[in-house]
Design an enzyme around this catalytic site. Structure first.
Site, PDB file in Angstrom:
ATOM      1  N   LEU A 173       0.063  11.509 -14.995  1.00  0.00           N
ATOM      2  CA  LEU A 173       1.034  12.371 -15.671  1.00  0.00           C
ATOM      3  C   LEU A 173       0.393  13.714 -16.017  1.00  0.00           C
ATOM      4  O   LEU A 173       0.745  14.334 -17.010  1.00  0.00           O
ATOM      5  CB  LEU A 173       1.567  11.687 -16.939  1.00  0.00           C
ATOM      6  CG  LEU A 173       2.568  10.544 -16.735  1.00  0.00           C
ATOM      7  CD1 LEU A 173       3.008   9.957 -18.076  1.00  0.00           C
ATOM      8  CD2 LEU A 173       3.798  11.003 -15.945  1.00  0.00           C
ATOM      9  N   LYS A 221      -9.379  17.091  -5.025  1.00  0.00           N
ATOM     10  CA  LYS A 221      -9.495  16.669  -6.426  1.00  0.00           C
ATOM     11  C   LYS A 221     -10.975  16.682  -6.799  1.00  0.00           C
ATOM     12  O   LYS A 221     -11.817  16.987  -5.943  1.00  0.00           O
ATOM     13  CB  LYS A 221      -8.878  15.295  -6.647  1.00  0.00           C
ATOM     14  CG  LYS A 221      -9.556  14.187  -5.871  1.00  0.00           C
ATOM     15  CD  LYS A 221      -8.960  12.869  -6.275  1.00  0.00           C
ATOM     16  CE  LYS A 221      -9.882  11.735  -5.884  1.00  0.00           C
ATOM     17  NZ  LYS A 221      -9.576  10.492  -6.513  1.00  0.00           N
ATOM     18  N   LYS A 248       0.173  12.029   3.854  1.00  0.00           N
ATOM     19  CA  LYS A 248       0.458  11.316   5.104  1.00  0.00           C
ATOM     20  C   LYS A 248       1.182   9.989   4.834  1.00  0.00           C
ATOM     21  O   LYS A 248       2.047   9.586   5.608  1.00  0.00           O
ATOM     22  CB  LYS A 248      -0.829  11.102   5.915  1.00  0.00           C
ATOM     23  CG  LYS A 248      -1.688   9.943   5.500  1.00  0.00           C
ATOM     24  CD  LYS A 248      -2.820   9.675   6.473  1.00  0.00           C
ATOM     25  CE  LYS A 248      -3.775   8.614   5.962  1.00  0.00           C
ATOM     26  NZ  LYS A 248      -3.227   7.270   5.847  1.00  0.00           N
ATOM     27  N   CYS A 286      -4.482  10.889   1.727  1.00  0.00           N
ATOM     28  CA  CYS A 286      -3.590   9.723   1.636  1.00  0.00           C
ATOM     29  C   CYS A 286      -2.150  10.060   1.257  1.00  0.00           C
ATOM     30  O   CYS A 286      -1.237   9.801   2.038  1.00  0.00           O
ATOM     31  CB  CYS A 286      -4.164   8.701   0.660  1.00  0.00           C
ATOM     32  SG  CYS A 286      -5.680   7.937   1.268  1.00  0.00           S
ATOM     33  N   LYS A 293       0.836  -1.205   0.000  1.00  0.00           N
ATOM     34  CA  LYS A 293       0.000   0.000   0.000  1.00  0.00           C
ATOM     35  C   LYS A 293       0.875   1.262   0.000  1.00  0.00           C
ATOM     36  O   LYS A 293       0.681   2.179  -0.800  1.00  0.00           O
ATOM     37  CB  LYS A 293      -0.931  -0.029   1.220  1.00  0.00           C
ATOM     38  CG  LYS A 293      -1.750   1.205   1.423  1.00  0.00           C
ATOM     39  CD  LYS A 293      -2.726   1.452   0.281  1.00  0.00           C
ATOM     40  CE  LYS A 293      -3.331   2.836   0.369  1.00  0.00           C
ATOM     41  NZ  LYS A 293      -4.161   3.167  -0.769  1.00  0.00           N
ATOM     42  N   ARG A 351      -9.208  17.455   3.025  1.00  0.00           N
ATOM     43  CA  ARG A 351      -8.039  17.145   3.848  1.00  0.00           C
ATOM     44  C   ARG A 351      -6.766  17.323   3.010  1.00  0.00           C
ATOM     45  O   ARG A 351      -6.629  16.730   1.959  1.00  0.00           O
ATOM     46  CB  ARG A 351      -8.141  15.716   4.402  1.00  0.00           C
ATOM     47  CG  ARG A 351      -9.216  15.583   5.459  1.00  0.00           C
ATOM     48  CD  ARG A 351      -9.333  14.153   5.975  1.00  0.00           C
ATOM     49  NE  ARG A 351      -9.981  13.264   5.023  1.00  0.00           N
ATOM     50  CZ  ARG A 351     -10.254  11.990   5.268  1.00  0.00           C
ATOM     51  NH1 ARG A 351      -9.929  11.443   6.426  1.00  0.00           N
ATOM     52  NH2 ARG A 351     -10.857  11.248   4.362  1.00  0.00           N
ATOM     53  N   ASN A 407       1.321   4.060  -3.080  1.00  0.00           N
ATOM     54  CA  ASN A 407       0.966   5.476  -2.958  1.00  0.00           C
ATOM     55  C   ASN A 407       2.171   6.388  -3.150  1.00  0.00           C
ATOM     56  O   ASN A 407       2.080   7.427  -3.789  1.00  0.00           O
ATOM     57  CB  ASN A 407       0.309   5.751  -1.592  1.00  0.00           C
ATOM     58  CG  ASN A 407      -1.197   5.568  -1.661  1.00  0.00           C
ATOM     59  OD1 ASN A 407      -1.719   5.151  -2.688  1.00  0.00           O
ATOM     60  ND2 ASN A 407      -1.894   5.882  -0.591  1.00  0.00           N
TER      61      ASN A 407
END
Ligand SMILES: NC(=O)c1ccc[n+]([C@@H]2O[C@H](COP(=O)([O-])OP(=O)(O)OC[C@H]3O[C@@H](n4cnc5c(N)ncnc54)[C@H](O)[C@@H]3O)[C@@H](O)[C@H]2O)c1
Length: 434
Positions: free
Chosen positions: A245, A320, A258, A255, A199, A327, A203
């Site tokens: 891209l 987004k 952090k 996400c 994970k 956040r 990310n």
């Protein structure tokens, strides 16, 4: 299957609704009593495409129920999914495992006397599964790593069509149960620690890709190239791929920021170097300041003697498109930098995130429910979130109501030629303007 999900947020709720719609009996548990009361009244706190419709349907069918006590919520469970938050610790860059520990202690107190699988869906540092196992300390419980890869804004789509399901366990019993659950899906079984790391590695890699194209965009702006052509040309190489891209204002959300920080901390703990991730974190922070400076410099061009106040309309507050989540939104951080500048008045609009933005920005900016009103009598219009809605506005009408004619499209969303032909002084990311 009887499934209980602990933590009913951006991951837990869509996951619960998704499993309930497939016929499983799902209990969504949250320690926030107000939230559970609202859920019981049919109210959901988060915005996700199609979530409300499927939520109503599954509740009506009796497949989805809610609880605020773990003891009550997991009493019939075959599978318990942990989907509580793992934010950054207040004074370090480590993942804060407080909620994971609290939930694990409550599970331990349930003294479970039948076999159940406890799957950790929260994003947690390598070794957390071992810690949870120690806290729960019950041979009837198999602790499994099952990281979540859904994208906010597309949570249900990704629930039903995941690229992959990763399950980290050495227990055959757990594997059998989860194989039953995901029988038609692409499942990768690994050991628990590898799954935990998959994970973070994923990310951080995506964050790195975004930062890379942003740096290429900077170079394009100086060298007279166009980042969109460069990205297209790169993306045609199947080894590179064309996703992530899109040059822009830097990554954000609950996400990537952090998780990159937590991965770096993990690498330090194990005395292992991750200099690329370090560079990405610092570069991304700098990017938001740089974008704010670009906007502020444009405003100064309109106000060289500092005699007047410059009004800027900002379209987009969420981190987004398709979500109300603010956040670590780069749009919000850029606004915060702009608030330190003199003589700027900020008018803001987001299709879904105004309320969440208010919790962070308070009354320092003016909020609008309508994009046209937001841009009324402003000097500049700046796009900071890539909402589809922004593509389809009547920009001719918007321009006629503006005081000046600058349009900074920092999500490369609009058609440059069209905007110029309407009469805007238009700029986007990754292109040289004189
Ligand atoms: N948001 C995403 O897009 C996403 C994607 C993949 C993975 N993740 C990971 O999934 C996890 C959850 O993220 P989120 O965005 O859904 O968080 P969130 O903050 O939206 O929701 C977490 C929920 O857990 C509840 N909670 C905390 N402790 C609890 C306890 N002891 N008992 C019951 N409920 C408790 C909170 O009240 C909150 O409602 C995080 O680890 C995150 O990194 C998130």
């Amino acid at each position: 299957m009887n499934i209980s999900i602990i933590g009913t947020g951006y991951v837990g709720l869509p996951t619960g609704v998704g499993f309930a719609s497939l016929g499983h009996n799902v209990c969504c548990i949250d320690k926030n009593i107000d939230k559970v009361e609202r859920l019981n009244k049919g109210q959901i706190d988060i915005y996700e495409d199609n979530l409300k419709e499927l939520f109503d349907k599954t509740v009506q069918e009796g497949k989805l129920t809610f609880a605020y006590s773990i003891k009550e919520g997991i009493q019939n469970a075959d599978l318990v999914i942990l989907a509580v938050g793992t934010p950054t610790e207040p004074n370090t860059n480590k993942a804060d495992l407080t909620y994971i520990k609290e939930a694990s202690k409550e599970i331990a107190e349930c003294e479970i006397d039948r076999h159940i699988v406890i799957a950790i869906k929260s994003t947690v540092p390598v070794g957390t599964g071992d810690m949870v196992e120690e806290i729960i300390n019950n041979e009837n419980c198999d602790i499994v790593s099952m990281p979540e890869f859904l994208r906010e804004g597309f949570a249900l789509h990704d629930f039903f069509n995941p690229d992959r399901i990763v399950i980290g366990t050495n227990s055959e019993k757990a594997k059998n149960l989860l194989q039953q659950l995901y029988q038609d899906k692409n499942v990768l079984f690994t050991d628990r620690r590898s799954s935990e790391l998959i994970k973070y590695a994923s990310n951080a890699f995506l964050a790195l890709k975004i930062h890379y194209i942003n740096e290429i965009a900077d170079l394009c702006e100086k060298a007279g190239a166009n980042v969109e052509f460069v990205a297209k040309g790169m993306g045609l190489d199947s080894r590179i791929g064309n996703k992530f891209l899109n040059a822009g204002i830097g990554f954000g959300g609950s996400c990537f920021p952090k998780d990159t920080k937590a991965l770096l901390e993990t690498s330090k703990e194990f005395d292992s170097k991750m200099s690329l991730v370090d560079t990405v974190i610092n570069g991304n922070n700098f990017r938001k300041m740089k974008i704010a400076k670009k906007i502020a410099d444009k405003a100064k061009e309109l106000n060289p003697h500092g005699e007047k106040q410059i009004r800027i309309a900002i379209y987009g507050l969420a981190f987004k498109n398709n979500t109300d989540d603010c956040r670590e939104s780069p749009a919000i951080e850029i606004i915060q930098h702009l608030l330190n500048e003199k003589d700027l008045i900020l008018e803001v609009y987001d299709p879904k995130a105004n309320e969440n933005a208010k919790k962070i920005l308070g009354d320092k900016v003016n909020y609008y429910e309508c994009p046209k009103l937001c841009a009324y009598a402003v000097d500049m219009l700046v796009i900071l979130t890539e909402w589809e809605e922004f593509k389809n506005l009547d920009y001719k009408l918007i321009l006629t109501s503006m005081r000046d004619d600058i349009l900074l499209d920092y999500r490369n969303l609009l058609d440059e030629e069209e905007m110029k032909s309407i009469g805007f002084k238009y700029e986007r990311i990754g292109k040289k303007y004189d």
